[in-house]
Design a protein around this motif. Structure first.
Motif, PDB file in Angstrom:
ATOM      1  N   LEU A   1     -22.207  -6.484 -10.616  1.00 42.65           N
ATOM      2  CA  LEU A   1     -21.012  -6.335 -11.316  1.00 42.65           C
ATOM      3  C   LEU A   1     -21.074  -6.119 -12.628  1.00 42.65           C
ATOM      4  O   LEU A   1     -20.420  -5.486 -13.146  1.00 42.65           O
ATOM      5  CB  LEU A   1     -19.954  -7.462 -10.515  1.00 42.65           C
TER       6      LEU A   1
ATOM      7  N   ASN B   1     -13.782  -0.285 -11.629  1.00 44.79           N
ATOM      8  CA  ASN B   1     -13.352  -0.497 -10.004  1.00 44.79           C
ATOM      9  C   ASN B   1     -14.386  -1.614  -9.464  1.00 44.79           C
ATOM     10  O   ASN B   1     -15.202  -1.029  -8.923  1.00 44.79           O
ATOM     11  CB  ASN B   1     -13.143   0.396  -9.227  1.00 44.79           C
ATOM     12  N   PRO B   2     -14.200  -2.813  -9.665  1.00 40.99           N
ATOM     13  CA  PRO B   2     -15.338  -3.782  -9.183  1.00 40.99           C
ATOM     14  C   PRO B   2     -15.526  -3.818  -7.641  1.00 40.99           C
ATOM     15  O   PRO B   2     -16.686  -4.041  -7.483  1.00 40.99           O
ATOM     16  CB  PRO B   2     -14.799  -4.980  -9.871  1.00 40.99           C
ATOM     17  N   TRP B   3     -14.650  -3.409  -6.944  1.00 40.68           N
ATOM     18  CA  TRP B   3     -14.770  -3.345  -5.654  1.00 40.68           C
ATOM     19  C   TRP B   3     -15.745  -2.249  -5.165  1.00 40.68           C
ATOM     20  O   TRP B   3     -16.347  -2.049  -3.935  1.00 40.68           O
ATOM     21  CB  TRP B   3     -13.587  -3.108  -4.610  1.00 40.68           C
ATOM     22  N   LEU B   4     -16.272  -1.421  -5.979  1.00 36.46           N
ATOM     23  CA  LEU B   4     -17.254  -0.321  -5.696  1.00 36.46           C
ATOM     24  C   LEU B   4     -18.495  -0.785  -5.978  1.00 36.46           C
ATOM     25  O   LEU B   4     -19.594  -0.034  -5.578  1.00 36.46           O
ATOM     26  CB  LEU B   4     -16.889   0.913  -6.735  1.00 36.46           C
ATOM     27  N   CYS B   5     -18.605  -1.883  -6.369  1.00 31.17           N
ATOM     28  CA  CYS B   5     -20.027  -2.820  -6.846  1.00 31.17           C
ATOM     29  C   CYS B   5     -20.655  -3.548  -5.326  1.00 31.17           C
ATOM     30  O   CYS B   5     -19.895  -4.453  -5.257  1.00 31.17           O
ATOM     31  CB  CYS B   5     -20.101  -3.581  -7.936  1.00 31.17           C
ATOM     32  N   ALA B   6     -21.431  -2.789  -4.529  1.00 33.48           N
ATOM     33  CA  ALA B   6     -21.704  -3.531  -3.263  1.00 33.48           C
ATOM     34  C   ALA B   6     -22.209  -5.138  -3.462  1.00 33.48           C
ATOM     35  O   ALA B   6     -22.262  -5.734  -2.706  1.00 33.48           O
ATOM     36  CB  ALA B   6     -22.572  -2.907  -2.684  1.00 33.48           C
ATOM     37  N   ASP B   7     -23.305  -4.940  -4.705  1.00 35.78           N
ATOM     38  CA  ASP B   7     -23.840  -6.244  -4.868  1.00 35.78           C
ATOM     39  C   ASP B   7     -23.220  -6.863  -6.027  1.00 35.78           C
ATOM     40  O   ASP B   7     -23.172  -6.417  -7.066  1.00 35.78           O
ATOM     41  CB  ASP B   7     -25.357  -5.911  -5.393  1.00 35.78           C
ATOM     42  N   PRO B   8     -22.789  -8.346  -5.887  1.00 36.98           N
ATOM     43  CA  PRO B   8     -22.063  -9.070  -6.853  1.00 36.98           C
ATOM     44  C   PRO B   8     -22.818  -9.140  -8.066  1.00 36.98           C
ATOM     45  O   PRO B   8     -22.596  -9.311  -9.280  1.00 36.98           O
ATOM     46  CB  PRO B   8     -22.068 -10.304  -6.311  1.00 36.98           C
TER      47      PRO B   8
ATOM     48  N   THR C   1      -1.180   2.870  -8.338  1.00 37.98           N
ATOM     49  CA  THR C   1      -1.912   3.757  -9.024  1.00 37.98           C
ATOM     50  C   THR C   1      -1.298   4.772  -9.660  1.00 37.98           C
ATOM     51  O   THR C   1      -1.765   5.211 -10.945  1.00 37.98           O
ATOM     52  CB  THR C   1      -3.215   4.260  -7.718  1.00 37.98           C
TER      53      THR C   1
ATOM     54  N   TRP D   1       1.009  -1.177  -0.003  1.00 40.20           N
ATOM     55  CA  TRP D   1       0.023  -0.104  -0.144  1.00 40.20           C
ATOM     56  C   TRP D   1       1.026   1.201   0.121  1.00 40.20           C
ATOM     57  O   TRP D   1       1.798   1.344   0.719  1.00 40.20           O
ATOM     58  CB  TRP D   1      -1.046   0.041   1.083  1.00 40.20           C
TER      59      TRP D   1
END
Length: 127
Positions: free
Chosen positions: A84, A74-81, A51, A46
């Motif tokens: 995606l 950014n897939p991690w911004l999708c709370a619901d799989p 980036t 980190w």
């Protein structure tokens, strides 16, 4: 001196001389001509500049090929799989629309494809 812990956004901010690597990576990506896909992984702790490197590499890709359509998803911004896939295709359609507005059939079809996935996820919840 205190400085913010934010990634750099372009080559002019590069104080660690990573620009040459970013340009080389951009050239490799731009020249890739095989029909199959590929994946590039950047590993580092980190705050090590991943980036920043990606930002410079994307800037170099645009310099090499002004017609390149770049989608930063950014897939991690999708709370619901289930969202995606829908979000990926929606964002892809938007990126194409912004870069090539005359390619209306392409982005419209991709957008409709995303709607199909969205409807399918709603139906799976109902049943």
């Amino acid at each position: 001196m205190i400085s913010p812990d934010l990634p750099i956004t372009n080559f002019t901010e590069d104080k660690l001389n990573r620009g040459a690597f970013a340009k080389s990576l951009a050239k490799t990506i731009s020249q890739y001509s095989f029909p199959s896909s590929f994946t590039i992984g950047l590993y580092g702790e980190w705050g090590s500049g991943k980036t920043s490197l990606v930002n410079m590499m994307l800037e170099a890709v645009e310099d090499i090929d002004n017609n390149a359509i770049i989608l930063r998803f950014n897939p991690w911004l999708c709370a619901d799989p289930k969202q995606l896939i829908t979000q990926f295709f929606k964002q892809m359609a938007t990126a194409i629309k912004l870069k090539k507005p005359k390619a209306d059939k392409a982005w419209e079809l991709i957008d409709q494809y995303a709607d199909v996935f969205d409807a399918a996820s709603i139906c799976s919840i109902i049943f």
